[in-house]
Write a protein that holds these residues in place. Sequence first.
Motif, PDB file in Angstrom:
ATOM      1  N   GLY A 130       0.909  -1.536  -0.302  1.00  0.00           N
ATOM      2  CA  GLY A 130       0.034  -0.201  -0.083  1.00  0.00           C
ATOM      3  C   GLY A 130       0.839   1.355   0.143  1.00  0.00           C
ATOM      4  O   GLY A 130       0.366   1.809  -0.773  1.00  0.00           O
ATOM      5  N   VAL A 131       1.882   0.893   0.919  1.00  0.00           N
ATOM      6  CA  VAL A 131       3.079   2.604   1.326  1.00  0.00           C
ATOM      7  C   VAL A 131       3.699   2.534  -0.707  1.00  0.00           C
ATOM      8  O   VAL A 131       3.226   3.476  -1.411  1.00  0.00           O
ATOM      9  N   ILE A 132       3.378   1.584  -1.059  1.00  0.00           N
ATOM     10  CA  ILE A 132       4.073   1.486  -2.758  1.00  0.00           C
ATOM     11  C   ILE A 132       3.488   1.869  -3.503  1.00  0.00           C
ATOM     12  O   ILE A 132       3.604   3.493  -4.311  1.00  0.00           O
ATOM     13  N   LEU A 133       2.208   1.288  -3.741  1.00  0.00           N
ATOM     14  CA  LEU A 133       1.444   2.097  -4.341  1.00  0.00           C
ATOM     15  C   LEU A 133       0.918   3.703  -4.283  1.00  0.00           C
ATOM     16  O   LEU A 133       0.661   4.247  -5.468  1.00  0.00           O
ATOM     17  N   GLY A 134       0.653   3.150  -3.073  1.00  0.00           N
ATOM     18  CA  GLY A 134       0.428   5.068  -2.917  1.00  0.00           C
ATOM     19  C   GLY A 134       1.136   6.048  -3.467  1.00  0.00           C
ATOM     20  O   GLY A 134       1.006   7.155  -3.645  1.00  0.00           O
ATOM     21  N   LEU A 135       2.476   6.211  -2.668  1.00  0.00           N
ATOM     22  CA  LEU A 135       3.574   6.490  -2.892  1.00  0.00           C
ATOM     23  C   LEU A 135       4.020   6.690  -4.768  1.00  0.00           C
ATOM     24  O   LEU A 135       4.122   8.491  -5.898  1.00  0.00           O
ATOM     25  N   LEU A 192       3.447  10.130  -7.119  1.00  0.00           N
ATOM     26  CA  LEU A 192       4.588  10.513  -8.303  1.00  0.00           C
ATOM     27  C   LEU A 192       3.859  10.471  -9.807  1.00  0.00           C
ATOM     28  O   LEU A 192       4.662  11.468 -10.830  1.00  0.00           O
ATOM     29  N   VAL A 193       3.532   9.628 -10.166  1.00  0.00           N
ATOM     30  CA  VAL A 193       2.969  10.349 -11.490  1.00  0.00           C
ATOM     31  C   VAL A 193       1.653   9.806 -11.657  1.00  0.00           C
ATOM     32  O   VAL A 193       0.817  10.725 -13.012  1.00  0.00           O
ATOM     33  N   ASP A 194       0.908  11.350 -10.355  1.00  0.00           N
ATOM     34  CA  ASP A 194      -0.363  11.956 -10.211  1.00  0.00           C
ATOM     35  C   ASP A 194       0.261  13.360 -11.638  1.00  0.00           C
ATOM     36  O   ASP A 194      -0.639  14.300 -11.343  1.00  0.00           O
ATOM     37  N   ALA A 195       1.444  13.090 -11.782  1.00  0.00           N
ATOM     38  CA  ALA A 195       1.895  15.117 -12.428  1.00  0.00           C
ATOM     39  C   ALA A 195       1.286  14.953 -13.426  1.00  0.00           C
ATOM     40  O   ALA A 195       1.745  14.335 -14.738  1.00  0.00           O
ATOM     41  N   ILE A 243      -1.883   4.004 -12.222  1.00  0.00           N
ATOM     42  CA  ILE A 243      -2.412   3.630 -11.322  1.00  0.00           C
ATOM     43  C   ILE A 243      -2.355   4.600 -10.365  1.00  0.00           C
ATOM     44  O   ILE A 243      -2.655   4.667  -9.079  1.00  0.00           O
ATOM     45  N   GLY A 244      -2.028   6.157 -10.631  1.00  0.00           N
ATOM     46  CA  GLY A 244      -2.382   6.451 -10.030  1.00  0.00           C
ATOM     47  C   GLY A 244      -4.054   8.197 -10.412  1.00  0.00           C
ATOM     48  O   GLY A 244      -4.945   8.241  -9.364  1.00  0.00           O
ATOM     49  N   GLY A 245      -4.656   7.329 -11.765  1.00  0.00           N
ATOM     50  CA  GLY A 245      -5.838   8.050 -11.699  1.00  0.00           C
ATOM     51  C   GLY A 245      -6.821   7.625 -12.254  1.00  0.00           C
ATOM     52  O   GLY A 245      -8.128   7.639 -12.286  1.00  0.00           O
ATOM     53  N   ARG A 246      -6.675   5.990 -11.887  1.00  0.00           N
ATOM     54  CA  ARG A 246      -8.173   5.115 -12.014  1.00  0.00           C
ATOM     55  C   ARG A 246      -7.581   4.396 -10.764  1.00  0.00           C
ATOM     56  O   ARG A 246      -6.616   3.907 -10.439  1.00  0.00           O
ATOM     57  N   ILE A 247      -8.929   3.784 -10.299  1.00  0.00           N
ATOM     58  CA  ILE A 247      -9.255   2.879  -8.444  1.00  0.00           C
ATOM     59  C   ILE A 247      -8.909   1.796  -9.187  1.00  0.00           C
ATOM     60  O   ILE A 247      -8.903   0.526  -8.829  1.00  0.00           O
ATOM     61  N   GLY A 248      -9.018   1.102 -10.749  1.00  0.00           N
ATOM     62  CA  GLY A 248      -8.786  -0.526 -10.705  1.00  0.00           C
ATOM     63  C   GLY A 248      -7.512  -1.187 -10.986  1.00  0.00           C
ATOM     64  O   GLY A 248      -7.626  -2.145 -10.353  1.00  0.00           O
ATOM     65  N   ILE A 249      -6.395  -0.482 -11.189  1.00  0.00           N
ATOM     66  CA  ILE A 249      -5.333  -1.174 -10.426  1.00  0.00           C
ATOM     67  C   ILE A 249      -5.398  -1.522  -8.742  1.00  0.00           C
ATOM     68  O   ILE A 249      -4.920  -2.017  -8.616  1.00  0.00           O
ATOM     69  N   TRP A 250      -5.905  -0.628  -7.494  1.00  0.00           N
ATOM     70  CA  TRP A 250      -5.742  -0.565  -6.581  1.00  0.00           C
ATOM     71  C   TRP A 250      -7.140  -1.907  -6.234  1.00  0.00           C
ATOM     72  O   TRP A 250      -6.371  -2.313  -5.246  1.00  0.00           O
ATOM     73  N   ILE A 251      -8.027  -2.116  -6.851  1.00  0.00           N
ATOM     74  CA  ILE A 251      -9.140  -3.098  -6.856  1.00  0.00           C
ATOM     75  C   ILE A 251      -8.426  -4.613  -7.203  1.00  0.00           C
ATOM     76  O   ILE A 251      -8.490  -5.035  -6.327  1.00  0.00           O
ATOM     77  N   PHE A 252      -7.243  -4.045  -8.466  1.00  0.00           N
ATOM     78  CA  PHE A 252      -6.920  -5.312  -8.996  1.00  0.00           C
ATOM     79  C   PHE A 252      -5.382  -6.184  -7.887  1.00  0.00           C
ATOM     80  O   PHE A 252      -5.077  -7.621  -7.504  1.00  0.00           O
TER      81      PHE A 252
END
Length: 116
Positions: A32-37, A41-44, A54-63
Motif C-alpha cells: 500500500g505504501v509503495i502504490l500510494g507513493l 509520483l505519476v500524478d503529475a 496507477i494514480g488516476g484510476r481505481i482499477g489497479i488498486w482494486i486488482f
Amino acid sequence: MGIHNKLSGIRVKNQSTTKQKALSIVIAITIGVILGLAAKLVDAQGVHPVFDAIGGRIGIWIFVATLISVFSHSPKLAAVKICSFFVSLLTVYYLYTVFVLHFFPMREIVFGGCVQ
C-alpha cells in the motif's frame, strides 16, 4: 452436509501461525505504501498515459486488493489485509500531498477516505 464435505476438499484448511499472519499484514501495508507513493509520483502532468492508470484510476488498486485477498489464508485475514492496504495507500498518498507539495485538499481527503 454433502456440500460442506465437497467444498472442504476444494480448499485445504491452512493453519497459519501468528508470525505468518503479522508478516502478511506488514507486506500488505508495504504494498500500500509503495502504490500510494507511486500513485502520487505519476500524478503529475506529462507522465506517460500507461502510468496514469496507477494514480488516476481505481482499477489497479482494486486488482491488487483482489490479489491480496486471494492469497490470504482466511477471509478474516483477507479483510484485515485489504483494510490495511487501503489505509496505508491513502495515508501515504495524502501525506505526500500535504508535506511534500504543501497542499491540503480537505475536501478531496474526506471524499477519498470515505469513498475508497
